[in-house]
Design a protein around this motif. Sequence first.
Motif, PDB file in Angstrom:
ATOM      1  N   ASN A  77       1.001  -0.869   0.096  1.00 36.30           N
ATOM      2  CA  ASN A  77       0.014  -0.222   0.375  1.00 36.30           C
ATOM      3  C   ASN A  77       1.425   1.236   0.107  1.00 36.30           C
ATOM      4  N   ASN A  78       2.283   1.403  -0.849  1.00 30.60           N
ATOM      5  CA  ASN A  78       2.790   2.131  -0.387  1.00 30.60           C
ATOM      6  C   ASN A  78       2.191   3.440  -1.598  1.00 30.60           C
ATOM      7  N   GLU A  79       2.785   4.817  -1.231  1.00 28.04           N
ATOM      8  CA  GLU A  79       2.127   5.634  -2.011  1.00 28.04           C
ATOM      9  C   GLU A  79       3.251   6.763  -2.656  1.00 28.04           C
ATOM     10  N   ALA A  80       4.518   6.501  -2.858  1.00 23.73           N
ATOM     11  CA  ALA A  80       5.652   7.657  -2.512  1.00 23.73           C
ATOM     12  C   ALA A  80       6.543   7.329  -3.054  1.00 23.73           C
ATOM     13  N   TRP A  81       7.547   7.456  -3.727  1.00 25.80           N
ATOM     14  CA  TRP A  81       9.193   7.896  -3.679  1.00 25.80           C
ATOM     15  C   TRP A  81       9.300   9.018  -3.056  1.00 25.80           C
ATOM     16  N   PRO A  82      10.602   8.363  -2.340  1.00 22.98           N
ATOM     17  CA  PRO A  82      11.370   6.845  -2.064  1.00 22.98           C
ATOM     18  C   PRO A  82      10.492   6.832  -1.199  1.00 22.98           C
ATOM     19  N   ALA A  83      10.591   5.721  -0.107  1.00 26.24           N
ATOM     20  CA  ALA A  83       9.387   4.952   0.405  1.00 26.24           C
ATOM     21  C   ALA A  83      10.610   3.773   1.955  1.00 26.24           C
ATOM     22  N   LEU A  84      11.490   3.799   2.808  1.00 24.08           N
ATOM     23  CA  LEU A  84      11.369   3.306   3.047  1.00 24.08           C
ATOM     24  C   LEU A  84      10.932   2.215   4.796  1.00 24.08           C
ATOM     25  N   TYR A  85      10.741   0.863   4.354  1.00 21.70           N
ATOM     26  CA  TYR A  85       9.911  -0.281   5.388  1.00 21.70           C
ATOM     27  C   TYR A  85      10.805  -0.547   7.164  1.00 21.70           C
ATOM     28  N   PHE A  86      11.085  -0.770   6.968  1.00 23.13           N
ATOM     29  CA  PHE A  86      11.821  -1.546   8.356  1.00 23.13           C
ATOM     30  C   PHE A  86      11.117  -3.173   8.868  1.00 23.13           C
ATOM     31  N   LEU A  87      11.619  -3.274   8.668  1.00 18.55           N
ATOM     32  CA  LEU A  87      10.586  -4.700   9.248  1.00 18.55           C
ATOM     33  C   LEU A  87      11.616  -5.733  10.537  1.00 18.55           C
ATOM     34  N   GLY A  88      11.123  -5.976  11.630  1.00 21.38           N
ATOM     35  CA  GLY A  88      11.292  -6.226  12.549  1.00 21.38           C
ATOM     36  C   GLY A  88      11.855  -8.011  11.896  1.00 21.38           C
ATOM     37  N   PRO A  89      12.625  -8.450  13.418  1.00 18.53           N
ATOM     38  CA  PRO A  89      12.907 -10.513  13.154  1.00 18.53           C
ATOM     39  C   PRO A  89      11.771 -10.860  13.631  1.00 18.53           C
ATOM     40  N   ASP A  90      10.049 -10.363  13.448  1.00 21.59           N
ATOM     41  CA  ASP A  90       9.059 -11.053  13.816  1.00 21.59           C
ATOM     42  C   ASP A  90       8.693 -10.678  12.147  1.00 21.59           C
ATOM     43  N   GLY A  91       9.025 -10.434  11.502  1.00 22.97           N
ATOM     44  CA  GLY A  91       8.930 -10.266   9.986  1.00 22.97           C
ATOM     45  C   GLY A  91       7.341  -8.873  10.000  1.00 22.97           C
ATOM     46  N   ARG A  92       7.614  -8.383  11.146  1.00 23.39           N
ATOM     47  CA  ARG A  92       5.982  -7.287  10.996  1.00 23.39           C
ATOM     48  C   ARG A  92       6.920  -5.833  11.216  1.00 23.39           C
TER      49      ARG A  92
END
Length: 285
Positions: A77-92
């Motif tokens: 559900n991304n809506e921009a450049w750039p976009a950063l997503y940080f995922l934890g060890p639980d995959g969330r």
Amino acid sequence: MLVNFWTYSCINSLRVLPYVRAWAERYRGQGLVVIGVHTPEFEFEKDPANVGRAAKFYGVDYPIVLDSDYRIWRAFNNEAWPALYFLGPDGRVRRQVLGEGSYDQSERLIQQLLAEANGAPASGGLSTVDGQGAEAAPDERDLGSPETYVGYARASGFASQSGIERDTSAAYAGGAGLGLNRWSLSGIWTVGGEFATLDRASGRIAYRFHARDLNLILAPPPDGRPIDGKAPRAEHGVDADAGGLGTVVEPRMYQLVRQARPVSSRTFEIEFQDPGVRAYDFTFG
């Protein structure tokens, strides 16, 4: 894991890259995985060869997935450049950052997530990042011009008296006395939805702007000559020389002006000596 949505001709995406590269290198040995998701804005950015050439030029050595059909973009559900997503060890997903900035908070989160995963503190302190050329941070104090598209689908600020004639070859006479953030064409051009194509040599684009940097996304054929009434000398960008000369050799963003302080409003004009060049988008910094 850090997932970075970007596209290689986007100035905002380029200014984030030095941080992402630094984090990928610094924390790789501690377990950080960085993946670039290249989701194109323009048609030429779908070409794997163009993306590969850009990745090499900008020193991107972590994996890049080509998302030309926007599948991954939509899944996030991304809506921009750039976009950063940080995922934890639980995959969330623990954090989403759209656009530039918040670098200190982002790196501290990386350290926190690595500590969770490894059961031990990550290396302390924050990375020192100094972007160069097109990757340099914008001069927000003097940024008075917005991103401006040339194709009619998203064009704004067009000042030529005849207006834009869509998808047909037409003669443009330019706009006299351009106001701030107004632009014009001169010569024989076909303006499409995404870009304008020069049909006959020579043709010009002029823009009245207020910013430290002026960038223009262009695609070949080559031989462009940026001019501004006088040679830019020390205020040329990385893609033009002190005499105002440059060559369009591949489809990408070209940095043509970098003003010294004090930044003033300037009228920029670029003249193309050969037909066939395509102009897409002005960006500023």
